[in-house]
Write an enzyme that holds these catalytic residues in place. Structure first.
Site, PDB file in Angstrom:
ATOM      1  N   GLY A 113       0.604  -5.280   0.871  1.00 23.84           N
ATOM      2  CA  GLY A 113      -0.475  -5.178  -0.103  1.00 23.84           C
ATOM      3  C   GLY A 113      -0.490  -5.934  -1.533  1.00 23.84           C
ATOM      4  O   GLY A 113      -1.264  -6.640  -1.958  1.00 23.84           O
ATOM      5  N   GLU A 126       5.294  -5.022   8.001  1.00 24.09           N
ATOM      6  CA  GLU A 126       4.689  -3.986   8.649  1.00 24.09           C
ATOM      7  C   GLU A 126       5.244  -3.458  10.039  1.00 24.09           C
ATOM      8  O   GLU A 126       4.789  -2.316  10.714  1.00 24.09           O
ATOM      9  CB  GLU A 126       3.145  -4.233   8.601  1.00 24.09           C
ATOM     10  CG  GLU A 126       2.568  -4.204   7.333  1.00 24.09           C
ATOM     11  CD  GLU A 126       2.887  -5.442   6.392  1.00 24.09           C
ATOM     12  OE1 GLU A 126       2.455  -5.417   5.244  1.00 24.09           O
ATOM     13  OE2 GLU A 126       3.598  -6.410   7.003  1.00 24.09           O
ATOM     14  N   GLY A 145       0.962  -1.156   0.215  1.00 18.71           N
ATOM     15  CA  GLY A 145      -0.012  -0.008   0.211  1.00 18.71           C
ATOM     16  C   GLY A 145       0.930   1.250  -0.118  1.00 18.71           C
ATOM     17  O   GLY A 145       2.204   1.414   0.507  1.00 18.71           O
TER      18      GLY A 145
END
Length: 406
Positions: free
Chosen positions: A151, A174, A102
């Protein structure tokens, strides 16, 4: 053939987020028509006789996913699924990446500008498309050449086939930005062999294409030089039969094995260290093994864990453990809650701080809050998993129309 594939969907041999990007585009000054055209160009379409290929097209930011890309992918895939003249669908990236995840820098700026509704829309669009892909009624081929992170893995791994290459780099990094493995990661990481998923989710370490094959994240492997040939042969197929597509992929795929030093050859050590109930116990086990064996891998893993957000470590471990007993839709709905909690700044500002330190100021010195595992309370962790407020609806997925796999 469609009926046969729907059955195959439930028997996939597969398991059926974000690299950190430093710039984003401002389109608000363009006229509406130019804006729409520019947004559409973020996902291009390549048409063949019996198939369609979606091309993620933001090469300057390693094809980082935007809200517009999630919406366009949803629209395209819906149209293609309903078209009887399209037998199967593929996806690839332009440039040197498949998809780096993302667009977290844009998210960072939206949070700072107070545009929380825009952030929610981003997560809704991307997560909804991932569910749609995971329940897609036609065979799907993802060509994972280059960076495939966060993502990017989310919009490919739930599909039928994933072709890794010698240039594929997979990761769910992440925790390094104070977030949690999302975009369906708590589902597929939890279904990896042994406790490899916990290791990847907590450390954010990378896997090669060969390692993806070894653990089941990829279904096929080919050298980058062979991709044009694979695409050419796929384009000639007139079928909706996954077995025909699989035969084609196997014909041009290569047998490959990871290095002896690869983490996928360390399952005994992984299970010994990452099977524990808490992050503290995992770290204790690694420290014990490091002192007993003088294993450089244990030492490097410990260093990596100390770079990550303490809160993210605890939240991510719980998420992956819950994912082991949930279906894809349940994981996505829970991850949506967690993501909204993570950007709310109510518990911690670790996401903003992580992106700032790695992507904006690039000082690589995030000031995590809380700064240590000991200061992360159980209430903080549980808050990520608690229902949203009565005024904040959960992610709504079309589960009555499209059955999720488990």
């Amino acid at each position: 053939m469609m009926q046969r594939f729907k059955a195959t969907l439930l028997l996939r041999r597969s398991l059926h987020s974000p690299l950190f990007l430093n710039h984003h585009r401002t389109l608000c000054s363009l006229p509406d028509s130019a804006l729409a055209e520019d947004l559409d160009s973020q996902v291009l379409v390549e048409a063949k006789a019996w198939s369609r290929t979606a091309i993620l097209n933001r090469p300057s930011v390693l094809n980082a996913l935007s809200t517009a890309m999630g919406a366009r992918l949803q629209n395209l895939y819906t149209c293609w699924e309903n078209d009887p003249d399209i037998g199967f669908v593929a996806i690839k990236g332009s440039g040197r990446a498949f998809c780096a995840g993302g667009d977290i820098v844009t998210l960072y700026h939206m949070i700072n500008a107070g545009k929380i509704e825009d952030c929610k829309e981003f997560f809704r669009k991307i997560y909804t498309f991932i569910y749609f892909l995971g329940t897609y009624l036609k065979p799907h081929v993802a060509l994972l050449n280059g960076v495939t992170m966060g993502g990017g893995a989310g919009v490919s791994i739930p599909g039928t086939f994933r072709v890794a290459t010698d240039k594929t780099v997979f990761a769910t990094p992440e925790t390094l930005i104070g977030f949690h493995p999302d975009a369906g990661a708590s589902f597929y990481l939890s279904h990896l062999p042994g406790h490899l998923g916990e290791y990847l989710g907590l450390t954010g370490e990378k896997l090669s294409g060969a390692e993806m094959i070894a653990c089941g994240l990829a279904t096929h492997y080919a050298h980058t030089a062979r991709l044009p040939l694979i695409e050419e042969q796929l384009g000639k197929l007139v079928t909706d039969d996954p077995s025909v597509i699989e035969t084609c992929l196997e014909k041009y795929s290569e047998l490959v094995y990871p290095d002896k030093t690869s983490v996928v050859n360390r399952f005994e050590m992984l299970d010994k260290c990452f099977s524990h109930d808490t992050v503290e116990e995992i770290i204790d086990a690694l420290e014990t093994e490091a002192s007993k064996t003088n294993d450089a891998w244990c030492a490097s893993t410990l260093r990596r864990l100390k770079e990550t957000s303490p809160l993210s470590l605890k939240v991510s471990l719980k998420s992956i453990r819950e994912g082991r007993f949930q279906s894809l839709d349940q994981c996505l709905i829970r991850e949506y809650r967690m993501s909204l909690q993570g950007i709310s700044n109510l518990i911690s500002r670790d996401f903003r701080e992580g992106v700032r330190a790695r992507m904006v100021d690039k000082d690589l010195a995030p000031k995590w809050d809380p700064p240590s595992l000991e200061q992360v309370s159980e209430d903080m962790v549980e808050h990520y998993f608690s229902p949203l407020s009565e005024f904040e609806p959960d992610l709504e997925l079309p589960t009555k129309l499209r059955e999720a796999f488990s």
